[in-house]
Design a protein around this motif. Structure first.
Motif, mmCIF file in Angstrom:
data_model
loop_
_atom_site.group_PDB
_atom_site.id
_atom_site.type_symbol
_atom_site.label_atom_id
_atom_site.label_comp_id
_atom_site.label_asym_id
_atom_site.label_seq_id
_atom_site.Cartn_x
_atom_site.Cartn_y
_atom_site.Cartn_z
ATOM 1 N N GLU A 115 0.833 -1.206 0.000
ATOM 2 C CA GLU A 115 0.000 0.000 0.000
ATOM 3 C C GLU A 115 0.867 1.255 0.000
ATOM 4 O O GLU A 115 0.608 2.213 -0.732
ATOM 5 C CB GLU A 115 -0.936 -0.028 1.221
ATOM 6 C CG GLU A 115 -2.031 1.018 1.182
ATOM 7 C CD GLU A 115 -1.599 2.314 1.833
ATOM 8 O OE1 GLU A 115 -2.032 3.375 1.360
ATOM 9 O OE2 GLU A 115 -0.812 2.281 2.784
ATOM 10 N N ARG A 116 1.932 1.263 0.795
ATOM 11 C CA ARG A 116 2.853 2.412 0.805
ATOM 12 C C ARG A 116 3.554 2.556 -0.538
ATOM 13 O O ARG A 116 3.778 3.665 -1.031
ATOM 14 C CB ARG A 116 3.879 2.266 1.929
ATOM 15 C CG ARG A 116 3.290 2.608 3.271
ATOM 16 C CD ARG A 116 4.329 2.835 4.311
ATOM 17 N NE ARG A 116 5.463 1.937 4.188
ATOM 18 C CZ ARG A 116 6.111 1.410 5.217
ATOM 19 N NH1 ARG A 116 5.764 1.685 6.437
ATOM 20 N NH2 ARG A 116 7.126 0.606 5.021
ATOM 21 N N ARG A 119 1.206 4.110 -3.029
ATOM 22 C CA ARG A 119 0.937 5.516 -2.742
ATOM 23 C C ARG A 119 2.133 6.405 -3.073
ATOM 24 O O ARG A 119 1.984 7.478 -3.643
ATOM 25 C CB ARG A 119 0.585 5.675 -1.264
ATOM 26 C CG ARG A 119 0.142 7.088 -0.938
ATOM 27 C CD ARG A 119 -0.397 7.276 0.477
ATOM 28 N NE ARG A 119 -0.578 6.085 1.250
ATOM 29 C CZ ARG A 119 0.053 5.823 2.408
ATOM 30 N NH1 ARG A 119 0.919 6.683 2.888
ATOM 31 N NH2 ARG A 119 -0.182 4.711 3.061
ATOM 32 N N HIS A 120 3.351 5.974 -2.746
ATOM 33 C CA HIS A 120 4.512 6.861 -2.832
ATOM 34 C C HIS A 120 5.422 6.645 -4.039
ATOM 35 O O HIS A 120 6.228 7.516 -4.356
ATOM 36 C CB HIS A 120 5.370 6.724 -1.567
ATOM 37 C CG HIS A 120 4.648 7.122 -0.329
ATOM 38 N ND1 HIS A 120 4.191 8.386 -0.109
ATOM 39 C CD2 HIS A 120 4.300 6.392 0.765
ATOM 40 C CE1 HIS A 120 3.599 8.444 1.061
ATOM 41 N NE2 HIS A 120 3.638 7.249 1.621
#
Length: 164
Positions: A115-116, A119-120
């Motif tokens: 998920e990180r 997102r990034h």
């Protein structure tokens, strides 16, 4: 110290100059302007400083995701082998228990990393956008987003009815 003082031309220097002039006569590009090679980067101090810090955050995160996935695959293979040994004579119960095991498997940590990453990653890697679609460009033909791991992922990797 002969700084700034020209030295006399030697026979070796004359021979080298003659070879260079000969090469210049045979060169088809002689006398034409040199084509400019445009580059998509600008060397600067910040890039050099970033390189000194080792792998970037998105690189470390992708490595961690790959290691976690490999660890889950190993543990799932062991769990599947144990279930096969326990339910060797009953393939229907083995499939049912394997599906239950897959549904209850804990992917919390790796899914948090995924998920990180999703997102990034575009900002951290400076991923360019495709002007036609308005989405980020593909990386090696694939979208940058990673799918979280779940029971469907387990059952696609380790189907309940297929023998290893």
């Amino acid at each position: 110290m002969r700084q700034g003082v020209p030295r006399a031309e030697t026979p070796r220097d004359r021979a080298e100059r003659a070879r260079l002039e000969e090469d210049l006569l045979e060169n088809p590009l002689a006398g034409e302007p040199v084509r400019r090679r445009l580059r998509n980067f600008h060397p600067d101090a910040s890039a050099q400083l970033a390189a000194l810090g080792g792998p970037l955050a998105w690189m470390r995160r992708l490595r961690a995701i790959e290691q976690e996935v490999a660890q889950h695959e190993t543990e799932l293979a062991e769990a599947r082998g144990a279930l096969r040994a326990e339910f060797a004579g009953d393939p229907e119960r083995l499939a049912r228990e394997w599906r239950r095991c897959a549904e209850n498997w804990d992917f919390h940590e790796v899914n948090e990393l995924i998920e990180r990453h999703n997102r990034h990653y575009p900002a951290e890697s400076r991923l360019p956008m495709n002007p036609r679609t308005g989405d980020f460009v593909l990386i090696n033909g694939r979208h940058y987003r990673r799918r979280p791991l779940d029971a469907a992922w387990v059952l696609s990797r380790f189907p309940p009815d297929r023998a290893d």
